[in-house]
Write a protein that holds these residues in place. Structure first.
Motif, PDB file in Angstrom:
ATOM      1  N   ALA A  61       3.263 -27.892   7.036  1.00  0.00           N
ATOM      2  CA  ALA A  61       4.627 -28.647   6.458  1.00  0.00           C
ATOM      3  C   ALA A  61       4.362 -29.524   5.388  1.00  0.00           C
ATOM      4  O   ALA A  61       5.043 -29.605   4.552  1.00  0.00           O
ATOM      5  CB  ALA A  61       5.304 -28.919   7.834  1.00  0.00           C
ATOM      6  N   ILE A  62       3.327 -30.169   5.442  1.00  0.00           N
ATOM      7  CA  ILE A  62       2.676 -31.413   4.602  1.00  0.00           C
ATOM      8  C   ILE A  62       2.575 -30.702   3.444  1.00  0.00           C
ATOM      9  O   ILE A  62       2.860 -31.096   2.178  1.00  0.00           O
ATOM     10  CB  ILE A  62       1.727 -32.472   5.175  1.00  0.00           C
ATOM     11  N   LEU A  63       1.568 -29.544   3.509  1.00  0.00           N
ATOM     12  CA  LEU A  63       1.179 -28.915   2.273  1.00  0.00           C
ATOM     13  C   LEU A  63       2.402 -28.296   1.489  1.00  0.00           C
ATOM     14  O   LEU A  63       2.488 -28.090   0.267  1.00  0.00           O
ATOM     15  CB  LEU A  63       0.053 -27.701   2.719  1.00  0.00           C
ATOM     16  N   ALA A  64       3.446 -27.762   2.156  1.00  0.00           N
ATOM     17  CA  ALA A  64       4.584 -27.402   1.573  1.00  0.00           C
ATOM     18  C   ALA A  64       5.627 -28.669   1.103  1.00  0.00           C
ATOM     19  O   ALA A  64       6.489 -28.372   0.472  1.00  0.00           O
ATOM     20  CB  ALA A  64       5.401 -26.523   2.734  1.00  0.00           C
ATOM     21  N   VAL A  65       5.337 -29.683   1.341  1.00  0.00           N
ATOM     22  CA  VAL A  65       5.943 -31.070   1.017  1.00  0.00           C
ATOM     23  C   VAL A  65       7.449 -30.811   1.482  1.00  0.00           C
ATOM     24  O   VAL A  65       8.193 -30.934   0.910  1.00  0.00           O
ATOM     25  CB  VAL A  65       6.016 -31.159  -0.552  1.00  0.00           C
ATOM     26  N   ASP A  66       7.416 -30.649   2.842  1.00  0.00           N
ATOM     27  CA  ASP A  66       8.741 -30.300   3.613  1.00  0.00           C
ATOM     28  C   ASP A  66       8.923 -31.422   4.751  1.00  0.00           C
ATOM     29  O   ASP A  66       8.151 -31.252   5.754  1.00  0.00           O
ATOM     30  CB  ASP A  66       8.631 -28.878   4.118  1.00  0.00           C
ATOM     31  N   VAL A  67       9.723 -32.221   4.608  1.00  0.00           N
ATOM     32  CA  VAL A  67      10.038 -33.319   5.543  1.00  0.00           C
ATOM     33  C   VAL A  67      10.632 -32.690   6.697  1.00  0.00           C
ATOM     34  O   VAL A  67      10.150 -33.192   7.984  1.00  0.00           O
ATOM     35  CB  VAL A  67      11.181 -34.270   4.846  1.00  0.00           C
ATOM     36  N   TYR A  68      11.388 -31.755   6.508  1.00  0.00           N
ATOM     37  CA  TYR A  68      12.122 -31.262   7.998  1.00  0.00           C
ATOM     38  C   TYR A  68      11.077 -30.695   8.789  1.00  0.00           C
ATOM     39  O   TYR A  68      11.169 -30.940   9.799  1.00  0.00           O
ATOM     40  CB  TYR A  68      13.474 -30.328   7.569  1.00  0.00           C
ATOM     41  N   ARG A  69      10.441 -29.693   8.268  1.00  0.00           N
ATOM     42  CA  ARG A  69       9.374 -29.066   8.893  1.00  0.00           C
ATOM     43  C   ARG A  69       8.334 -30.031   9.437  1.00  0.00           C
ATOM     44  O   ARG A  69       7.812 -29.874  10.689  1.00  0.00           O
ATOM     45  CB  ARG A  69       8.808 -27.984   8.362  1.00  0.00           C
ATOM     46  N   THR A  70       7.796 -31.166   8.809  1.00  0.00           N
ATOM     47  CA  THR A  70       6.986 -31.698   9.233  1.00  0.00           C
ATOM     48  C   THR A  70       7.497 -32.520  10.478  1.00  0.00           C
ATOM     49  O   THR A  70       6.883 -33.043  11.471  1.00  0.00           O
ATOM     50  CB  THR A  70       6.570 -33.081   8.114  1.00  0.00           C
ATOM     51  N   SER A  71       8.956 -32.973  10.386  1.00  0.00           N
ATOM     52  CA  SER A  71       9.387 -33.835  11.546  1.00  0.00           C
ATOM     53  C   SER A  71       9.488 -32.852  12.761  1.00  0.00           C
ATOM     54  O   SER A  71       9.409 -33.543  13.871  1.00  0.00           O
ATOM     55  CB  SER A  71      10.846 -34.185  10.821  1.00  0.00           C
ATOM     56  N   ARG A  72       9.727 -31.453  12.583  1.00  0.00           N
ATOM     57  CA  ARG A  72       9.735 -30.633  13.758  1.00  0.00           C
ATOM     58  C   ARG A  72       8.501 -30.699  14.659  1.00  0.00           C
ATOM     59  O   ARG A  72       8.485 -30.729  15.639  1.00  0.00           O
ATOM     60  CB  ARG A  72      10.180 -29.308  13.304  1.00  0.00           C
ATOM     61  N   ALA A  73       7.305 -30.593  13.662  1.00  0.00           N
ATOM     62  CA  ALA A  73       6.054 -30.532  14.354  1.00  0.00           C
ATOM     63  C   ALA A  73       5.795 -31.813  15.047  1.00  0.00           C
ATOM     64  O   ALA A  73       5.117 -31.828  16.162  1.00  0.00           O
ATOM     65  CB  ALA A  73       5.017 -30.217  13.147  1.00  0.00           C
ATOM     66  N   VAL A  74       6.002 -32.879  14.274  1.00  0.00           N
ATOM     67  CA  VAL A  74       5.834 -34.112  15.076  1.00  0.00           C
ATOM     68  C   VAL A  74       6.601 -34.086  16.442  1.00  0.00           C
ATOM     69  O   VAL A  74       6.114 -34.884  17.247  1.00  0.00           O
ATOM     70  CB  VAL A  74       6.068 -35.193  14.118  1.00  0.00           C
ATOM     71  N   ALA A  75       8.006 -33.829  16.375  1.00  0.00           N
ATOM     72  CA  ALA A  75       8.624 -33.978  17.565  1.00  0.00           C
ATOM     73  C   ALA A  75       8.349 -32.974  18.683  1.00  0.00           C
ATOM     74  O   ALA A  75       8.159 -33.577  19.948  1.00  0.00           O
ATOM     75  CB  ALA A  75      10.242 -33.413  17.280  1.00  0.00           C
ATOM     76  N   GLY A  76       7.665 -31.868  18.251  1.00  0.00           N
ATOM     77  CA  GLY A  76       7.062 -30.903  19.105  1.00  0.00           C
ATOM     78  C   GLY A  76       5.905 -31.627  19.784  1.00  0.00           C
ATOM     79  O   GLY A  76       5.831 -31.404  20.952  1.00  0.00           O
ATOM     80  N   LEU A  77       5.021 -32.133  19.058  1.00  0.00           N
ATOM     81  CA  LEU A  77       3.867 -32.804  19.469  1.00  0.00           C
ATOM     82  C   LEU A  77       4.336 -33.916  20.649  1.00  0.00           C
ATOM     83  O   LEU A  77       3.509 -33.924  21.654  1.00  0.00           O
ATOM     84  CB  LEU A  77       3.039 -33.328  18.493  1.00  0.00           C
ATOM     85  N   ASP A  78       4.975 -34.843  20.213  1.00  0.00           N
ATOM     86  CA  ASP A  78       5.446 -35.710  20.611  1.00  0.00           C
ATOM     87  C   ASP A  78       5.967 -35.511  22.218  1.00  0.00           C
ATOM     88  O   ASP A  78       5.917 -36.315  23.218  1.00  0.00           O
ATOM     89  CB  ASP A  78       6.572 -36.842  20.121  1.00  0.00           C
ATOM     90  N   ALA A  79       6.791 -34.389  22.279  1.00  0.00           N
ATOM     91  CA  ALA A  79       7.464 -33.842  23.510  1.00  0.00           C
ATOM     92  C   ALA A  79       6.315 -33.267  24.501  1.00  0.00           C
ATOM     93  O   ALA A  79       6.642 -33.086  25.640  1.00  0.00           O
ATOM     94  CB  ALA A  79       8.420 -32.930  23.193  1.00  0.00           C
ATOM     95  N   LEU A  80       5.118 -33.093  24.301  1.00  0.00           N
ATOM     96  CA  LEU A  80       4.257 -32.435  25.084  1.00  0.00           C
ATOM     97  C   LEU A  80       3.584 -33.481  26.205  1.00  0.00           C
ATOM     98  O   LEU A  80       3.557 -34.729  25.737  1.00  0.00           O
ATOM     99  CB  LEU A  80       2.992 -31.923  24.309  1.00  0.00           C
ATOM    100  N   PRO A  81       3.459 -32.947  27.225  1.00  0.00           N
ATOM    101  CA  PRO A  81       2.740 -34.166  28.291  1.00  0.00           C
ATOM    102  C   PRO A  81       1.216 -34.212  27.985  1.00  0.00           C
ATOM    103  O   PRO A  81       0.613 -33.462  27.118  1.00  0.00           O
ATOM    104  CB  PRO A  81       2.986 -33.173  29.562  1.00  0.00           C
ATOM    105  N   GLY A  82       0.815 -35.209  28.672  1.00  0.00           N
ATOM    106  CA  GLY A  82      -0.514 -35.295  28.294  1.00  0.00           C
ATOM    107  C   GLY A  82      -1.033 -36.452  27.254  1.00  0.00           C
ATOM    108  O   GLY A  82       0.025 -36.517  26.137  1.00  0.00           O
ATOM    109  N   HIS A  83      -2.186 -36.508  27.031  1.00  0.00           N
ATOM    110  CA  HIS A  83      -2.747 -37.332  25.878  1.00  0.00           C
ATOM    111  C   HIS A  83      -4.019 -37.122  25.600  1.00  0.00           C
ATOM    112  O   HIS A  83      -4.867 -36.688  26.338  1.00  0.00           O
ATOM    113  CB  HIS A  83      -2.273 -38.738  25.674  1.00  0.00           C
ATOM    114  N   GLY A  84      -4.632 -37.738  24.516  1.00  0.00           N
ATOM    115  CA  GLY A  84      -6.184 -37.537  24.034  1.00  0.00           C
ATOM    116  C   GLY A  84      -6.351 -38.367  22.938  1.00  0.00           C
ATOM    117  O   GLY A  84      -5.335 -38.480  21.988  1.00  0.00           O
TER     118      GLY A  84
END
Length: 202
Positions: A61-84
């Motif tokens: 999404a960043i390569l596409a310079v797309d704020v909306y898609r980048t935000s969706r990816a970040v939101a999906g990552l944030d919603a996952l359990p666990g961490h590392g």
């Protein structure tokens, strides 16, 4: 044909596999938006590989310079359990470039600098190069620090045989030069897949 096979099989796993494969194909073809969309469609179906899928989707999404898609990816990552540690660094990178796309350049540069330093400290050369590419995509490559990160990334891509990614940086440099040399009333050209060939996982 893959979609037809998935529909005939009637299995959710088959459909998920098609999304994953299509994301990889789109990435290789340089279709960043499609790679992102397919990655976002695949991620919820595989909890084990979801972190990597969301990160890859965000990078596309960043390569596409797309704020909306980048935000969706970040939101999906944030919603996952666990961490590392690696996931946290990747999340910071996505957040930094999202800030860049949102015209918060100094914040983005400061945060990306910190993430790149951690990638380097951990010996994650592919991640470090991707970070340089993201920086060059989201910010002005004519800035000395951005240009230096981009050149380091290009050298890494070239040494690893990732020619298409090295060419993205060449294109960004060429476009910057063209804009610099263009008369004030002319319009700049615009341009915008990223799979990790190493064994690093999120």
């Amino acid at each position: 044909r893959l979609r037809a096979w998935a529909e005939r099989s009637g299995e959710q796993a088959a459909g998920a596999a098609v999304h994953e494969l299509r994301a990889e194909v789109a990435c290789a073809a340089g279709d960043a938006r499609l790679a992102c969309d397919e990655g976002l469609a695949f991620a919820p179906s595989d909890i084990l590989n979801a972190p990597t899928a969301y990160v890859d989707a965000g990078l596309a999404a960043i390569l596409a310079v797309d704020v909306y898609r980048t935000s969706r990816a970040v939101a999906g990552l944030d919603a996952l359990p666990g961490h590392g540690r690696l996931r946290a660094l990747d999340r910071r990178l996505l957040g930094a470039e999202l800030a860049a796309l949102d015209d918060r350049g100094q914040e983005a540069l400061r945060e990306t600098r910190a993430v790149l330093a951690e990638y380097e400290r951990l010996g994650l050369i592919w991640r470090h190069a991707l970070g340089g590419l993201m920086l060059a995509t989201a910010l002005d490559i004519s800035e000395p620090e951005v240009r230096a990160a981009a050149e380091a990334a290009r050298a890494t891509f070239a040494s690893l045989g990732a020619g298409p990614l090295a060419e993205r940086i060449d294109l960004a440099v060429a476009q910057t030069a063209a804009v610099t040399d263009r008369p004030d009333d002319a319009s700049p050209v615009s341009g915008a897949g990223v799979r990790d060939p190493s064994v690093e996982t999120a």
